[in-house]
Design a protein around this motif. Structure first.
Motif, PDB file in Angstrom:
ATOM      1  N   PRO A   1       0.796  -1.232   0.000  1.00  0.00           N
ATOM      2  CA  PRO A   1       0.000   0.000   0.000  1.00  0.00           C
ATOM      3  C   PRO A   1       0.827   1.280   0.000  1.00  0.00           C
ATOM      4  CG  PRO A   1      -0.033  -1.039   2.169  1.00  0.00           C
ATOM      5  CD  PRO A   1       0.612  -2.020   1.226  1.00  0.00           C
ATOM      6  N   GLN A   2       2.057   1.219   0.507  1.00  0.00           N
ATOM      7  CA  GLN A   2       2.860   2.435   0.609  1.00  0.00           C
ATOM      8  C   GLN A   2       3.141   3.071  -0.753  1.00  0.00           C
ATOM      9  OE1 GLN A   2       3.529  -0.416   2.121  1.00  0.00           O
ATOM     10  NE2 GLN A   2       3.440   0.033   4.321  1.00  0.00           N
ATOM     11  N   LYS A   3       3.267   2.249  -1.789  1.00  0.00           N
ATOM     12  CA  LYS A   3       3.627   2.752  -3.118  1.00  0.00           C
ATOM     13  C   LYS A   3       2.409   3.048  -3.996  1.00  0.00           C
ATOM     14  CE  LYS A   3       8.100   2.378  -2.503  1.00  0.00           C
ATOM     15  NZ  LYS A   3       8.966   3.577  -2.473  1.00  0.00           N
ATOM     16  N   LEU A   4       1.214   2.810  -3.466  1.00  0.00           N
ATOM     17  CA  LEU A   4       0.011   2.935  -4.290  1.00  0.00           C
ATOM     18  C   LEU A   4      -0.204   4.331  -4.885  1.00  0.00           C
ATOM     19  CD1 LEU A   4      -2.830   0.842  -2.648  1.00  0.00           C
ATOM     20  CD2 LEU A   4      -1.934   0.638  -4.956  1.00  0.00           C
ATOM     21  N   PRO A   5      -0.163   5.404  -4.101  1.00  0.00           N
ATOM     22  CA  PRO A   5      -0.472   6.713  -4.682  1.00  0.00           C
ATOM     23  C   PRO A   5       0.385   7.047  -5.898  1.00  0.00           C
ATOM     24  CG  PRO A   5      -0.434   6.846  -2.302  1.00  0.00           C
ATOM     25  CD  PRO A   5       0.091   5.482  -2.656  1.00  0.00           C
ATOM     26  N   GLN A   6       1.690   6.911  -5.757  1.00  0.00           N
ATOM     27  CA  GLN A   6       2.583   7.249  -6.848  1.00  0.00           C
ATOM     28  C   GLN A   6       2.424   6.289  -8.019  1.00  0.00           C
ATOM     29  OE1 GLN A   6       6.597   7.685  -5.520  1.00  0.00           O
ATOM     30  NE2 GLN A   6       7.341   8.533  -7.442  1.00  0.00           N
ATOM     31  N   SER A   7       2.273   5.004  -7.726  1.00  0.00           N
ATOM     32  CA  SER A   7       2.193   4.002  -8.783  1.00  0.00           C
ATOM     33  C   SER A   7       0.920   4.139  -9.610  1.00  0.00           C
ATOM     34  CB  SER A   7       2.267   2.591  -8.178  1.00  0.00           C
ATOM     35  OG  SER A   7       3.490   2.411  -7.493  1.00  0.00           O
ATOM     36  N   VAL A   8      -0.189   4.384  -8.945  1.00  0.00           N
ATOM     37  CA  VAL A   8      -1.455   4.538  -9.663  1.00  0.00           C
ATOM     38  C   VAL A   8      -1.415   5.775 -10.552  1.00  0.00           C
ATOM     39  CG1 VAL A   8      -3.917   5.026  -9.378  1.00  0.00           C
ATOM     40  CG2 VAL A   8      -2.832   3.245  -8.013  1.00  0.00           C
ATOM     41  N   PHE A   9      -0.873   6.865 -10.032  1.00  0.00           N
ATOM     42  CA  PHE A   9      -0.810   8.083 -10.849  1.00  0.00           C
ATOM     43  C   PHE A   9       0.100   7.887 -12.059  1.00  0.00           C
ATOM     44  CE2 PHE A   9       0.521  12.562 -11.663  1.00  0.00           C
ATOM     45  CZ  PHE A   9      -0.732  13.044 -12.003  1.00  0.00           C
ATOM     46  N   GLU A  10       1.221   7.216 -11.866  1.00  0.00           N
ATOM     47  CA  GLU A  10       2.105   6.921 -12.991  1.00  0.00           C
ATOM     48  C   GLU A  10       1.392   6.072 -14.044  1.00  0.00           C
ATOM     49  OE1 GLU A  10       5.359   4.988 -11.113  1.00  0.00           O
ATOM     50  OE2 GLU A  10       6.459   6.843 -10.682  1.00  0.00           O
ATOM     51  N   ALA A  11       0.632   5.087 -13.601  1.00  0.00           N
ATOM     52  CA  ALA A  11      -0.059   4.191 -14.528  1.00  0.00           C
ATOM     53  C   ALA A  11      -1.126   4.913 -15.335  1.00  0.00           C
ATOM     54  CB  ALA A  11      -0.672   3.022 -13.762  1.00  0.00           C
ATOM     55  N   ILE A  12      -1.880   5.778 -14.677  1.00  0.00           N
ATOM     56  CA  ILE A  12      -2.941   6.487 -15.392  1.00  0.00           C
ATOM     57  C   ILE A  12      -2.348   7.519 -16.348  1.00  0.00           C
ATOM     58  CG2 ILE A  12      -3.400   8.337 -13.709  1.00  0.00           C
ATOM     59  CD1 ILE A  12      -6.084   6.295 -15.489  1.00  0.00           C
ATOM     60  N   LEU A  13      -1.203   8.116 -16.002  1.00  0.00           N
ATOM     61  CA  LEU A  13      -0.505   9.005 -16.931  1.00  0.00           C
ATOM     62  C   LEU A  13      -0.074   8.249 -18.183  1.00  0.00           C
ATOM     63  CD1 LEU A  13       1.901  11.159 -14.704  1.00  0.00           C
ATOM     64  CD2 LEU A  13       0.041  12.023 -16.129  1.00  0.00           C
ATOM     65  N   GLU A  14       0.514   7.073 -17.972  1.00  0.00           N
ATOM     66  CA  GLU A  14       0.977   6.269 -19.101  1.00  0.00           C
ATOM     67  C   GLU A  14      -0.181   5.862 -20.002  1.00  0.00           C
ATOM     68  OE1 GLU A  14       3.335   2.039 -19.935  1.00  0.00           O
ATOM     69  OE2 GLU A  14       3.271   2.905 -17.917  1.00  0.00           O
ATOM     70  N   GLU A  15      -1.284   5.461 -19.392  1.00  0.00           N
ATOM     71  CA  GLU A  15      -2.442   5.046 -20.186  1.00  0.00           C
ATOM     72  C   GLU A  15      -3.016   6.209 -20.993  1.00  0.00           C
ATOM     73  OE1 GLU A  15      -6.360   3.875 -18.421  1.00  0.00           O
ATOM     74  OE2 GLU A  15      -5.697   1.898 -19.061  1.00  0.00           O
ATOM     75  N   ALA A  16      -2.910   7.413 -20.468  1.00  0.00           N
ATOM     76  CA  ALA A  16      -3.411   8.595 -21.170  1.00  0.00           C
ATOM     77  C   ALA A  16      -2.412   9.133 -22.183  1.00  0.00           C
ATOM     78  CB  ALA A  16      -3.766   9.681 -20.168  1.00  0.00           C
ATOM     79  N   GLY A  17      -1.208   8.563 -22.215  1.00  0.00           N
ATOM     80  CA  GLY A  17      -0.189   9.015 -23.142  1.00  0.00           C
ATOM     81  C   GLY A  17       0.419  10.354 -22.762  1.00  0.00           C
ATOM     82  N   LEU A  18       0.480  10.642 -21.472  1.00  0.00           N
ATOM     83  CA  LEU A  18       1.012  11.914 -20.999  1.00  0.00           C
ATOM     84  C   LEU A  18       2.372  11.712 -20.346  1.00  0.00           C
ATOM     85  CD1 LEU A  18      -2.211  13.398 -19.343  1.00  0.00           C
ATOM     86  CD2 LEU A  18      -1.223  14.029 -21.548  1.00  0.00           C
TER      87      LEU A  18
END
Length: 361
Positions: free
Chosen positions: A201-218
């Motif tokens: 759980p400690q890495k969730l905030p950063q990891s989720v934001f990175e993943a959604i950025l990648e999926e959006a192509g940003l």
């Protein structure tokens, strides 16, 4: 029997800027808006309904691409596809008691905007300064539920001025993907299971934001326009990298402020496990009926392994074509010392009972 109380959550009225295009990012379309307006008209005609509680995310100024200034609430209320809602809600407030409770997607709503004579001068604004607004009656507690969800709770640590949570930026990025590709078929919380298992759980905030950025192509240098349409030049844009760095220690901050148990519960709340929080609130002893929204999944649950004689209900949502339009109805029977909680569905201009539970007064 006393008159009924009606609880409605997660309508997500937006400005409708993308409606009529092939790349829609608004959550509430014209058909859904008209359907909700019809429901408001129905409530106005029900003599046995005494009070309506709008339990959060009735409006939404989060779902907006990063290169646009988010809409004001006035723009949302004046949008053509919302006119029928505004008209019928204004009529409803003139005939019945209607309470507006902010959620996370409308956490910046103010009493001044809502009660303007053009909109709903007789509505009751139930918001508090920090979006921890609660509706209480007897031993019943109702609130949106986002205050217990780590990504969407108001953030006094990283955004002390605006209190915008990480979920705000995730919503902006997701809207950008929809605006550019024409589809947003994967929401950020679907990443949770993978990351929770692999990274903890400690890495969730950063990891989720990175993943959604990648999926959006940003990229991380992408600028996110802040403020609102009328304040765009007053608020500086922020980069995606700055957002990621700002919330990198979010989990540890929750552990420090609320304890390890509540930090983990707040993560699980992001994927719909709000019933554990209902148990937590019930254990305090001052409530045994808890009503939330936020998850977009309607639910009615009596008791648990840990708490007896409690009811948890979730209102569901009105903006998802794959899910039923639902609401919660409560009614007190003083003669029989019983409090009834009903999960209801609005379909084909009719209210239908999906389930009912009760507790003793």
């Amino acid at each position: 029997m006393e008159k009924k109380r009606i609880y409605v959550s997660d309508v997500h009225m937006g400005a409708g800027r993308s409606l009529g295009t092939d790349k829609v990012y608004d959550w509430l379309g014209k058909a859904e808006a008209d359907n909700f307006a019809d429901f408001l008209e129905y409530l106005n005609k029900q003599d046995d309904v005494g009070e309506i509680i709008l339990l959060g995310d009735t409006m939404d100024n989060w779902v907006c691409p990063i290169d646009e200034a988010p809409p004001t609430f006035e723009e949302i209320l004046d949008a053509p596809h919302n006119r029928k809602i505004v008209k019928n809600l204004k009529t409803l407030t003139e005939n019945k008691k209607v309470i507006y409770m902010p959620g996370n997607h409308d956490m910046q709503m103010t009493k001044e905007v809502l009660q303007h004579e053009k909109y709903f001068p007789k509505i009751i604004f139930g918001g508090s300064a920090f979006n921890k607004s609660r509706y209480r009656t007897s031993r019943l507690l109702a609130e949106h539920g986002s205050a217990y969800a780590m990504f969407n709770a108001p953030d006094p640590i990283n955004n002390p001025g605006t209190r915008l949570p990480l979920g705000y930026f995730i919503s902006r990025v997701a809207a950008t993907k929809a605006a550019r590709t024409g589809h947003a078929d994967r929401h950020f919380w679907t990443y949770f299971d993978d990351f929770l298992e692999l990274l903890g759980p400690q890495k969730l905030p950063q990891s989720v934001f990175e993943a959604i950025l990648e999926e959006a192509g940003l990229n991380e240098d992408a600028n996110i326009v802040m403020g609102t349409k009328d304040r765009k030049d007053e608020v500086k844009p922020i980069t995606a990298l700055a957002v990621k760095e700002k919330y990198a220690n979010l989990y540890e901050q929750w552990e420090s402020h609320y304890g390890k148990g509540m930090a983990f519960k707040s993560v699980m709340a992001e994927i719909g496990y709000l019933s554990d929080l209902a148990d937590y609130l019930s254990k305090k002893g001052d409530t045994n009926i808890i009503i939330f929204g936020h998850s977009h999944d309607n639910e009615l649950d009596k008791d648990s392994w840990f708490v007896k004689n409690r009811i948890y209900a979730n209102c569901g949502a009105w903006c998802d074509e794959d899910k039923p339009c639902s609401f919660v109805e409560t009614q007190k029977d003083d003669d029989n010392r019983t409090y009834y909680v009903r999960l209801m569905e609005w379909k084909e201009l009719t209210a239908k009972k999906l389930g009912e539970e009760s507790v003793s007064l």
